[in-house]
Scaffold this motif. Structure first.
Motif, PDB file in Angstrom:
ATOM      1  N   SER A  94       0.842  -1.182   0.000  1.00 50.31           N
ATOM      2  CA  SER A  94       0.000   0.000   0.000  1.00 50.31           C
ATOM      3  C   SER A  94       0.882   1.238   0.000  1.00 50.31           C
ATOM      4  O   SER A  94       2.035   1.186   0.407  1.00 50.31           O
ATOM      5  N   GLN A  95       0.326   2.350  -0.461  1.00 48.80           N
ATOM      6  CA  GLN A  95       1.075   3.591  -0.401  1.00 48.80           C
ATOM      7  C   GLN A  95       0.728   4.383   0.858  1.00 48.80           C
ATOM      8  O   GLN A  95       1.244   5.454   1.082  1.00 48.80           O
ATOM      9  N   THR A  96      -0.152   3.849   1.696  1.00 50.91           N
ATOM     10  CA  THR A  96      -0.534   4.561   2.912  1.00 50.91           C
ATOM     11  C   THR A  96       0.641   4.606   3.881  1.00 50.91           C
ATOM     12  O   THR A  96       1.520   3.758   3.854  1.00 50.91           O
ATOM     13  N   ARG A  97       0.639   5.616   4.761  1.00 50.48           N
ATOM     14  CA  ARG A  97       1.722   5.674   5.732  1.00 50.48           C
ATOM     15  C   ARG A  97       1.298   5.074   7.068  1.00 50.48           C
ATOM     16  O   ARG A  97       2.053   5.091   8.010  1.00 50.48           O
ATOM     17  N   ASP A  98       0.097   4.549   7.161  1.00 49.45           N
ATOM     18  CA  ASP A  98      -0.418   4.084   8.442  1.00 49.45           C
ATOM     19  C   ASP A  98       0.067   2.677   8.753  1.00 49.45           C
ATOM     20  O   ASP A  98      -0.415   1.695   8.205  1.00 49.45           O
ATOM     21  N   LYS A  99       1.032   2.585   9.665  1.00 49.57           N
ATOM     22  CA  LYS A  99       1.629   1.272   9.936  1.00 49.57           C
ATOM     23  C   LYS A  99       0.666   0.331  10.635  1.00 49.57           C
ATOM     24  O   LYS A  99       0.863  -0.872  10.639  1.00 49.57           O
ATOM     25  N   ASP A 100      -0.388   0.850  11.230  1.00 50.48           N
ATOM     26  CA  ASP A 100      -1.339  -0.021  11.895  1.00 50.48           C
ATOM     27  C   ASP A 100      -2.288  -0.687  10.920  1.00 50.48           C
ATOM     28  O   ASP A 100      -3.112  -1.508  11.325  1.00 50.48           O
ATOM     29  N   ALA A 101      -2.179  -0.335   9.660  1.00 49.68           N
ATOM     30  CA  ALA A 101      -3.068  -0.930   8.663  1.00 49.68           C
ATOM     31  C   ALA A 101      -2.805  -2.428   8.513  1.00 49.68           C
ATOM     32  O   ALA A 101      -3.701  -3.189   8.187  1.00 49.68           O
ATOM     33  N   LEU A 102      -1.549  -2.843   8.766  1.00 47.20           N
ATOM     34  CA  LEU A 102      -1.243  -4.276   8.698  1.00 47.20           C
ATOM     35  C   LEU A 102      -1.504  -4.890  10.065  1.00 47.20           C
ATOM     36  O   LEU A 102      -0.707  -4.721  10.985  1.00 47.20           O
ATOM     37  N   THR A 103      -2.596  -5.609  10.221  1.00 49.19           N
ATOM     38  CA  THR A 103      -2.857  -6.249  11.511  1.00 49.19           C
ATOM     39  C   THR A 103      -2.460  -7.709  11.427  1.00 49.19           C
ATOM     40  O   THR A 103      -2.490  -8.315  10.345  1.00 49.19           O
ATOM     41  N   GLU A 104      -2.145  -8.288  12.558  1.00 47.12           N
ATOM     42  CA  GLU A 104      -1.708  -9.692  12.540  1.00 47.12           C
ATOM     43  C   GLU A 104      -2.826 -10.592  12.042  1.00 47.12           C
ATOM     44  O   GLU A 104      -2.613 -11.495  11.235  1.00 47.12           O
ATOM     45  N   ALA A 105      -4.041 -10.318  12.510  1.00 45.00           N
ATOM     46  CA  ALA A 105      -5.172 -11.138  12.075  1.00 45.00           C
ATOM     47  C   ALA A 105      -5.411 -10.991  10.582  1.00 45.00           C
ATOM     48  O   ALA A 105      -5.676 -11.965   9.882  1.00 45.00           O
ATOM     49  N   GLY A 106      -5.290  -9.756  10.093  1.00 41.16           N
ATOM     50  CA  GLY A 106      -5.495  -9.503   8.670  1.00 41.16           C
ATOM     51  C   GLY A 106      -4.476 -10.216   7.818  1.00 41.16           C
ATOM     52  O   GLY A 106      -4.807 -10.853   6.812  1.00 41.16           O
ATOM     53  N   VAL A 107      -3.227 -10.115   8.234  1.00 42.85           N
ATOM     54  CA  VAL A 107      -2.152 -10.768   7.483  1.00 42.85           C
ATOM     55  C   VAL A 107      -2.329 -12.286   7.510  1.00 42.85           C
ATOM     56  O   VAL A 107      -2.179 -12.972   6.498  1.00 42.85           O
ATOM     57  N   GLN A 108      -2.706 -12.788   8.686  1.00 45.79           N
ATOM     58  CA  GLN A 108      -2.901 -14.231   8.800  1.00 45.79           C
ATOM     59  C   GLN A 108      -3.956 -14.718   7.821  1.00 45.79           C
ATOM     60  O   GLN A 108      -3.784 -15.730   7.147  1.00 45.79           O
ATOM     61  N   LYS A 109      -5.054 -13.968   7.733  1.00 47.74           N
ATOM     62  CA  LYS A 109      -6.136 -14.378   6.838  1.00 47.74           C
ATOM     63  C   LYS A 109      -5.667 -14.392   5.388  1.00 47.74           C
ATOM     64  O   LYS A 109      -5.944 -15.328   4.647  1.00 47.74           O
ATOM     65  N   VAL A 110      -4.930 -13.363   4.991  1.00 45.21           N
ATOM     66  CA  VAL A 110      -4.457 -13.306   3.610  1.00 45.21           C
ATOM     67  C   VAL A 110      -3.563 -14.496   3.307  1.00 45.21           C
ATOM     68  O   VAL A 110      -3.694 -15.159   2.271  1.00 45.21           O
ATOM     69  N   ILE A 111      -2.658 -14.796   4.232  1.00 51.96           N
ATOM     70  CA  ILE A 111      -1.746 -15.917   3.996  1.00 51.96           C
ATOM     71  C   ILE A 111      -2.510 -17.238   3.935  1.00 51.96           C
ATOM     72  O   ILE A 111      -2.242 -18.091   3.084  1.00 51.96           O
ATOM     73  N   GLU A 112      -3.482 -17.384   4.796  1.00 51.93           N
ATOM     74  CA  GLU A 112      -4.280 -18.610   4.753  1.00 51.93           C
ATOM     75  C   GLU A 112      -5.041 -18.710   3.438  1.00 51.93           C
ATOM     76  O   GLU A 112      -5.103 -19.779   2.818  1.00 51.93           O
ATOM     77  N   ASP A 113      -5.603 -17.595   2.989  1.00 48.44           N
ATOM     78  CA  ASP A 113      -6.325 -17.599   1.706  1.00 48.44           C
ATOM     79  C   ASP A 113      -5.388 -17.947   0.553  1.00 48.44           C
ATOM     80  O   ASP A 113      -5.761 -18.694  -0.357  1.00 48.44           O
ATOM     81  N   LEU A 114      -4.175 -17.415   0.600  1.00 54.77           N
ATOM     82  CA  LEU A 114      -3.211 -17.730  -0.465  1.00 54.77           C
ATOM     83  C   LEU A 114      -2.856 -19.213  -0.450  1.00 54.77           C
ATOM     84  O   LEU A 114      -2.705 -19.844  -1.496  1.00 54.77           O
ATOM     85  N   LYS A 115      -2.756 -19.779   0.729  1.00 53.05           N
ATOM     86  CA  LYS A 115      -2.462 -21.211   0.822  1.00 53.05           C
ATOM     87  C   LYS A 115      -3.615 -22.012   0.206  1.00 53.05           C
ATOM     88  O   LYS A 115      -3.397 -22.986  -0.511  1.00 53.05           O
ATOM     89  N   GLU A 116      -4.846 -21.552   0.472  1.00 54.90           N
ATOM     90  CA  GLU A 116      -6.021 -22.219  -0.113  1.00 54.90           C
ATOM     91  C   GLU A 116      -6.002 -22.161  -1.635  1.00 54.90           C
ATOM     92  O   GLU A 116      -6.517 -23.056  -2.306  1.00 54.90           O
ATOM     93  N   MET A 117      -5.440 -21.073  -2.157  1.00 58.58           N
ATOM     94  CA  MET A 117      -5.397 -20.917  -3.608  1.00 58.58           C
ATOM     95  C   MET A 117      -4.342 -21.822  -4.245  1.00 58.58           C
ATOM     96  O   MET A 117      -4.178 -21.817  -5.458  1.00 58.58           O
ATOM     97  N   GLY A 118      -3.601 -22.522  -3.419  1.00 56.47           N
ATOM     98  CA  GLY A 118      -2.694 -23.529  -3.953  1.00 56.47           C
ATOM     99  C   GLY A 118      -1.285 -23.066  -4.262  1.00 56.47           C
ATOM    100  O   GLY A 118      -0.566 -23.705  -5.028  1.00 56.47           O
ATOM    101  N   PHE A 119      -0.874 -21.946  -3.670  1.00 58.05           N
ATOM    102  CA  PHE A 119       0.490 -21.504  -3.936  1.00 58.05           C
ATOM    103  C   PHE A 119       1.497 -22.406  -3.222  1.00 58.05           C
ATOM    104  O   PHE A 119       1.303 -22.787  -2.075  1.00 58.05           O
ATOM    105  N   ASP A 120       2.569 -22.756  -3.947  1.00 59.03           N
ATOM    106  CA  ASP A 120       3.621 -23.578  -3.345  1.00 59.03           C
ATOM    107  C   ASP A 120       4.497 -22.744  -2.419  1.00 59.03           C
ATOM    108  O   ASP A 120       4.936 -23.203  -1.374  1.00 59.03           O
TER     109      ASP A 120
END
Lengths: 280, 295
Positions: A89-115
């Motif tokens: 993102s181009q935002t300067r807000d460092k709180d925009a990345l939350t642990e729960a949010g990041v976890q969900k994205v990574i889990e979704d990517l794993k579901e999509m079958g990325f090695d």
């Protein structure tokens, strides 16, 4: 079985984004399904190096905040199949990345079958860097042969060992790999630069590879084409060797001795063609 | 309202570790103290930064009573130090200490250089104590605990020249005698201790079977053993145990400390001690100095 790899260093400007780009492209060229995520909040670089800066519509923070789906945000790489980029993102807000949010994205990517899910970490040890390493299975620690880079890498290794999910949950620890970049054998010989042996001595992390200092890297980022695509160059070959070692093949190190100019060049030089001429 | 087990207590005690200092007074003069403190703080008025200070009166002996106490306390406060308690004072001083709102604390072991005449038996005891091993061999029968991860302890206080290496526990509650309790099994860590990490082995020895990086801190209430190179900081006898030692195969430390006494290596480690196994302990002859000897 997906593997999350963080590319980190502590110190800035040592080659994390270059490495993330080349690592992801290199793995994809070997047929793996790869996604590379830019974890910097505010300073977006990965898309430039990958050559897709004009195709960024949605970014990582948009996905976390539910403003876009992963499918909308992921960019397909033009040069190699199976490679996708999730820009920062181009935002300067460092709180925009939350642990729960990041976890969900990574889990979704794993579901999509990325090695492989490659996380390009920002410099430093603050939230962006910590977020990038939190979910890692493997960590590639990028270091320049120079004292402050080594010190900062030591620091980030300590942080990986205490603040990653694996550490906090008592699982098998994050597997660490050391990648020495911007190596100049000539300067090491002259005593101006630490040798990779010295660095190993201090950091005590298994060596994945040594990437030589090269003009190619600058050209590559200017062109938006990771060096690994220019197969005959030393940087490309060094990255390919490093990726092979990561995948389990034990290869000897190249480009660490001053004389190692490659077979053909030496052959040509010995018959007086190109470079210094010698009497036949 | 009478307190019963059903009502919540109005105060909760939690741990709080803060660096604290023991100010050993050498003269019974508030004026001299003021001048010394002023000189120390000349360049940097917040050099001490409001650390708690324990006023050590062992060297003053009987002159304690006649000190101009209000002036002494004022001197400490103007140097940004919080006088909290006194130690090395006779029991008869307790009433005076109370009136000054100072605690009265016992030192864990008798200080060797007291100007008070020590009874013969007392001297014999202290010399026996130093010869005593930290733990009789028979008690070390159970296997030592292995630490799987190197825990990242409290955020280290970096770069402040004012804080002496942290003495964990000494700021919180009466520390007398704590450092002298028998030690539990050693804490063993077999991974490198990285820059920025701090390991504290409470009430035990610390054994590190790898390197300690520059910028790391290893602290133990007992001994510190590093089977590798020791850079960074090492603190043994963190809560006052004077017979604690630091052992290492290769000394490259920035600071070492035993029982509160510390030594820096601004010019690096002396040539004759570099790259070889050494031990660091309070001096046998002069217990106010740290001695480094090859093993």
């Amino acid at each position: 079985m997906s593997r999350v790899i963080v590319v980190t260093s502590g110190k800035g400007g040592v080659g994390k984004t270059t490495t993330s780009a080349n690592l992801s492209a290199g793995l994809a060229l070997r047929g793996k399904k790869v996604v590379v995520i830019d974890f910097d909040v505010g300073l977006r670089n990965l898309d430039l190096v990958m050559g897709c800066e004009r195709r960024v519509v949605y970014d990582f923070v948009n996905v976390i905040q539910g403003e876009a789906t992963l499918n909308q945000a992921l960019i397909r790489d033009k040069n190699v199949e199976n490679l996708h980029i999730l820009p920062a993102s181009q935002t300067r807000d460092k709180d925009a990345l939350t642990e729960a949010g990041v976890q969900k994205v990574i889990e979704d990517l794993k579901e999509m079958g990325f090695d492989y899910i490659v996380c390009d970490s920002p410099a430093g040890i603050e939230s962006g860097a910590v977020m990038a390493l939190t979910f890692a299975d493997d960590a590639i620690v990028v270091v320049n042969p120079e004292v402050s880079s080594v010190r900062d890498s030591d620091r980030i290794i300590g942080i990986i060992q205490s603040r990653s999910r694996r550490a906090k949950e008592g699982q098998e620890p994050v597997k660490e790999y050391l990648l020495v970049t911007r190596y100049s054998p000539r300067r090491v010989k002259a005593g101006e630069m630490l040798s990779y042996g010295d660095i190993l001595e201090i950091l005590k992390v298994p060596l994945m590879g040594v990437i030589p200092e090269s003009q190619r890297v600058l050209e590559s980022s200017n062109q938006g084409l990771p060096a690994v695509h220019q197969k005959e160059t030393d940087v490309a070959q060094a990255y390919q060797d490093a990726i092979d070692r990561y995948l389990g093949n034990d290869l000897p190190l190249r480009f660490v001795d001053e004389e190692d100019k490659g077979f053909f060049r030496r052959l040509l030089e010995s018959v007086g063609v190109g470079g210094s001429s010698k009497s036949a | 309202m009478k307190y019963s087990s059903k009502t919540r207590p109005s105060v909760e005690f939690k741990g709080f570790e803060t660096p604290s200092l023991r100010a050993v007074l050498r003269e019974a003069s508030a004026l001299a103290l003021q001048e010394t403190l002023e000189r120390m703080c000349e360049q940097q008025p917040d050099f001490f930064g409001w650390q708690p200070v324990l006023i050590d009166l062992t060297r003053l002996g009987d002159v304690t009573e006649s000190l101009d106490w209000p002036a002494v306390l004022r001197a400490f406060r103007s140097a940004q130090l919080h006088p909290v308690a006194v130690c090395g004072a006779p029991e008869s001083f307790r009433e005076r200490a109370d009136s000054l709102c100072l605690g009265l604390v016992d030192l864990p072991e008798p200080a060797p250089h007291s100007s008070r005449a020590l009874a013969d038996t007392q001297v014999a005891q202290s010399s026996d104590r130093s010869a005593e091993p930290t733990l009789p061999p028979s008690e070390r029968s159970s296997p030592p605990e292995r630490s799987a991860q190197a825990p990242e302890m409290q955020a280290p206080e970096q770069g402040s020249p004012r804080s002496a290496p942290p003495e964990p526990g000494s700021g919180s509650g009466p520390s007398s005698g704590q450092g002298a309790l028998p030690l539990l099994d050693a804490m063993i860590i077999d991974r490198p201790i990285r820059s920025g990490q701090q390991i504290y082995a409470r009430d035990r020895d610390l054994i590190v079977m790898a390197v300690v990086s520059p910028g790391a801190e290893v602290i133990a209430d007992g001994n510190v053993h590093v089977y590798g190179s020791l850079a960074g900081r090492a603190i043994a006898g963190a809560r006052g145990r004077r017979d604690a030692r630091i052992f290492t195969l290769d000394l490259r430390a920035e600071i070492v400390a035993v029982a509160g006494l510390y030594k820096t290596f601004e010019e690096g480690v002396p040539e004759n001690l570099r790259g070889k196994p050494v031990q660091i302990a309070l001096g046998a002859a002069n217990a106010d100095a740290l001695e480094i000897r090859p093993i």
